[in-house]
Scaffold this active site. Structure first.
Site, PDB file in Angstrom:
ATOM      1  N   SER A 138       0.840  -1.254   0.106  1.00 20.19           N
ATOM      2  CA  SER A 138       0.135  -0.040   0.088  1.00 20.19           C
ATOM      3  C   SER A 138       0.821   1.279  -0.040  1.00 20.19           C
ATOM      4  O   SER A 138       2.174   1.174   0.550  1.00 20.19           O
ATOM      5  CB  SER A 138      -0.775   0.045   1.263  1.00 20.19           C
ATOM      6  OG  SER A 138      -1.422   1.488   1.524  1.00 20.19           O
ATOM      7  N   TYR A 151      -1.862  -1.388  10.607  1.00 22.64           N
ATOM      8  CA  TYR A 151      -1.827  -1.299   9.079  1.00 22.64           C
ATOM      9  C   TYR A 151      -0.565  -0.725   8.553  1.00 22.64           C
ATOM     10  O   TYR A 151       0.158  -1.502   7.715  1.00 22.64           O
ATOM     11  CB  TYR A 151      -3.176  -0.491   8.384  1.00 22.64           C
ATOM     12  CG  TYR A 151      -3.388  -0.891   6.940  1.00 22.64           C
ATOM     13  CD1 TYR A 151      -3.872  -1.961   6.594  1.00 22.64           C
ATOM     14  CD2 TYR A 151      -2.781   0.311   6.148  1.00 22.64           C
ATOM     15  CE1 TYR A 151      -4.408  -2.017   5.290  1.00 22.64           C
ATOM     16  CE2 TYR A 151      -3.105  -0.178   4.778  1.00 22.64           C
ATOM     17  CZ  TYR A 151      -3.734  -1.130   4.266  1.00 22.64           C
ATOM     18  OH  TYR A 151      -4.217  -1.353   2.876  1.00 22.64           O
TER      19      TYR A 151
HETATM   20  P1  NAD Z   1     -11.284  -6.494   0.221  1.00 20.22           P
HETATM   21  O1  NAD Z   1     -11.811  -6.134   1.598  1.00 20.22           O
HETATM   22  O2  NAD Z   1     -12.374  -6.209  -0.615  1.00 20.22           O
HETATM   23  O3  NAD Z   1     -10.774  -8.078   0.104  1.00 20.22           O
HETATM   24  C1  NAD Z   1      -9.807  -8.482   1.361  1.00 20.22           C
HETATM   25  C2  NAD Z   1     -10.168  -9.918   0.937  1.00 20.22           C
HETATM   26  O4  NAD Z   1      -9.144 -10.746   1.957  1.00 20.22           O
HETATM   27  C3  NAD Z   1     -11.405 -10.710   1.039  1.00 20.22           C
HETATM   28  O5  NAD Z   1     -11.489 -11.623  -0.139  1.00 20.22           O
HETATM   29  C4  NAD Z   1     -11.176 -11.329   2.297  1.00 20.22           C
HETATM   30  O6  NAD Z   1     -12.047 -12.556   2.338  1.00 20.22           O
HETATM   31  C5  NAD Z   1      -9.800 -11.800   2.325  1.00 20.22           C
HETATM   32  N1  NAD Z   1      -9.570 -11.903   3.870  1.00 20.22           N
HETATM   33  C6  NAD Z   1      -9.601 -11.151   5.014  1.00 20.22           C
HETATM   34  N2  NAD Z   1      -9.187 -11.944   5.835  1.00 20.22           N
HETATM   35  C7  NAD Z   1      -8.936 -13.051   5.643  1.00 20.22           C
HETATM   36  C8  NAD Z   1      -8.536 -14.052   6.537  1.00 20.22           C
HETATM   37  N3  NAD Z   1      -8.362 -14.064   7.813  1.00 20.22           N
HETATM   38  N4  NAD Z   1      -8.310 -15.227   5.999  1.00 20.22           N
HETATM   39  C9  NAD Z   1      -8.583 -15.359   4.423  1.00 20.22           C
HETATM   40  N5  NAD Z   1      -8.802 -14.368   3.813  1.00 20.22           N
HETATM   41  C10 NAD Z   1      -9.053 -13.302   4.464  1.00 20.22           C
HETATM   42  O7  NAD Z   1     -10.073  -5.386   0.398  1.00 20.22           O
HETATM   43  P2  NAD Z   1      -9.263  -4.567  -0.790  1.00 20.22           P
HETATM   44  O8  NAD Z   1      -9.504  -3.461  -0.960  1.00 20.22           O
HETATM   45  O9  NAD Z   1      -9.677  -5.273  -2.159  1.00 20.22           O
HETATM   46  O10 NAD Z   1      -7.705  -5.110  -0.304  1.00 20.22           O
HETATM   47  C11 NAD Z   1      -6.942  -5.823  -0.919  1.00 20.22           C
HETATM   48  C12 NAD Z   1      -5.419  -5.944  -0.545  1.00 20.22           C
HETATM   49  O11 NAD Z   1      -5.165  -4.581  -1.342  1.00 20.22           O
HETATM   50  C13 NAD Z   1      -5.134  -5.536   0.960  1.00 20.22           C
HETATM   51  O12 NAD Z   1      -4.024  -6.054   1.407  1.00 20.22           O
HETATM   52  C14 NAD Z   1      -5.234  -4.038   1.278  1.00 20.22           C
HETATM   53  O13 NAD Z   1      -4.419  -3.886   2.223  1.00 20.22           O
HETATM   54  C15 NAD Z   1      -4.285  -3.484  -0.101  1.00 20.22           C
HETATM   55  N6  NAD Z   1      -4.882  -2.292  -0.346  1.00 20.22           N
HETATM   56  C16 NAD Z   1      -6.385  -1.565  -0.648  1.00 20.22           C
HETATM   57  C17 NAD Z   1      -6.333  -0.312  -1.037  1.00 20.22           C
HETATM   58  C18 NAD Z   1      -7.646   0.081  -0.943  1.00 20.22           C
HETATM   59  O14 NAD Z   1      -7.887   1.277  -1.135  1.00 20.22           O
HETATM   60  N7  NAD Z   1      -8.858  -0.697  -1.171  1.00 20.22           N
HETATM   61  C19 NAD Z   1      -5.184   0.582  -1.028  1.00 20.22           C
HETATM   62  C20 NAD Z   1      -3.962  -0.069  -0.844  1.00 20.22           C
HETATM   63  C21 NAD Z   1      -4.075  -1.323  -0.517  1.00 20.22           C
END
Ligand code: NAD
Length: 256
Positions: A138, A151
């Site tokens: 991130s 985080y």
């Molecule tokens: P999201 O909530 O849409 O998806 C997260 C996924 O992780 C889901 O499929 C969930 O089931 C899985 N998950 C969570 N806890 C779990 C566990 N204990 N065991 C198994 N699976 C688990 O989130 P997203 O926004 O698509 O984020 C995906 C990645 O991108 C993350 O690492 C997040 O930190 C990173 N990210 C997101 C953003 C943003 O703005 N959305 C920005 C930078 C980085």
């Protein structure tokens, strides 16, 4: 033979977008995540793009389950060529009130799981002299924001681990890189928008403009497809020399 990719957290948000683009490009996909319709998503995308798919709901809090997830990928798809560590969770709170259990959970899912999955994939990738490990960190892997102690710590940790894996993988054609996005509109962020709107007594649009995208020069969410296309490049067979790097897709946030 087509290449296979395990994408953690690929039944939602960014992971699902990455999985879709990899399927479109002929990769067999191991879907993973806790969403109840995970198996359905895997089979629909498999049919649509005529690729092999599997699905697992392994809990990333359990290191043995992560090892099994990697072995299931090899059993079901024949190999693990690309590992995309994408799953992650968020919790926002001042440090003095931050619940210890949430801190530990975020470190376990967002950081420790990256270590366990990479370790489990290692022997397969080393043996086949091919591996591409892509960590979704991130902009918080290189910059801090208040109230995100767990985080920011986990995401910085992932950037460090990416560099070590890149060095250790170099003799075996195993590359490792991190992608560092700014804000992406996914369920993870939609929940934050709602919470912030309540906390600051603002409309959701005001939260997006005044709080969320404040640090980005480009006041737009990062498109999931841009992240997915970057991952596709990093996974390519020819990308042998792209390793140990962090790719920021952050609308100019870290340029400041
Ligand atoms: P999201 O909530 O849409 O998806 C997260 C996924 O992780 C889901 O499929 C969930 O089931 C899985 N998950 C969570 N806890 C779990 C566990 N204990 N065991 C198994 N699976 C688990 O989130 P997203 O926004 O698509 O984020 C995906 C990645 O991108 C993350 O690492 C997040 O930190 C990173 N990210 C997101 C953003 C943003 O703005 N959305 C920005 C930078 C980085």
């Amino acid at each position: 033979m087509s290449k296979s990719v395990l994408i953690t957290g690929s039944t939602s948000g960014i992971g699902l977008g990455i999985a879709t683009i990899f399927a479109k490009n002929g990769y067999d996909i191991m879907f993973h995540g806790l969403e109840a319709n995970g198996a359905e998503i895997a089979s629909e995308i498999g049919k649509k793009y005529k690729v092999k798919t599997g699905y697992s709901n392994a809990n990333l809090l359990d290191s043995a389950a992560i090892g099994q997830l990697v072995e299931d990928t090899v059993l079901q798809l024949g190999s693990i060529d690309v590992l995309i560590n994408n799953a992650g969770i968020q919790y926002v709170s001042p440090i003095e009130d931050f619940p210890n259990e949430m801190y530990e959970k975020i470190i376990a899912i967002n950081m420790n799981a990256v270590f366990y999955a990479g370790k489990a994939a290692w022997k397969h990738m080393k043996e086949q002299k091919f591996g591409r490990i892509i960590n979704i960190s991130s902009v918080h892997g290189i910059r801090a924001s208040e109230f995100k102690s767990a985080y920011v710590t986990a995401k910085h940790g992932v950037v460090g681990m990416t560099k070590v894996i890149a060095l250790e993988g170099a003799p075996y054609n195993i590359t490792c890189n991190a992608i560092c996005p700014g804000y992406v509109k996914t369920p993870l962020v939609e929940n934050q928008i709602k919470d912030q709107a309540k906390a600051h007594k603002l409309s959701e649009d005001e939260v997006i403009e005044k709080i969320m995208l404040k640090k980005q020069a480009v006041k737009e969410f990062i498109p999931i497809d841009t992240i997915a296309e970057m991952a596709l490049l990093l996974a390519a067979e020819h990308a042998t020399t792209i390793t140990g790097s962090t790719f920021t897709l952050d609308g100019g946030w870290s340029a400041q």
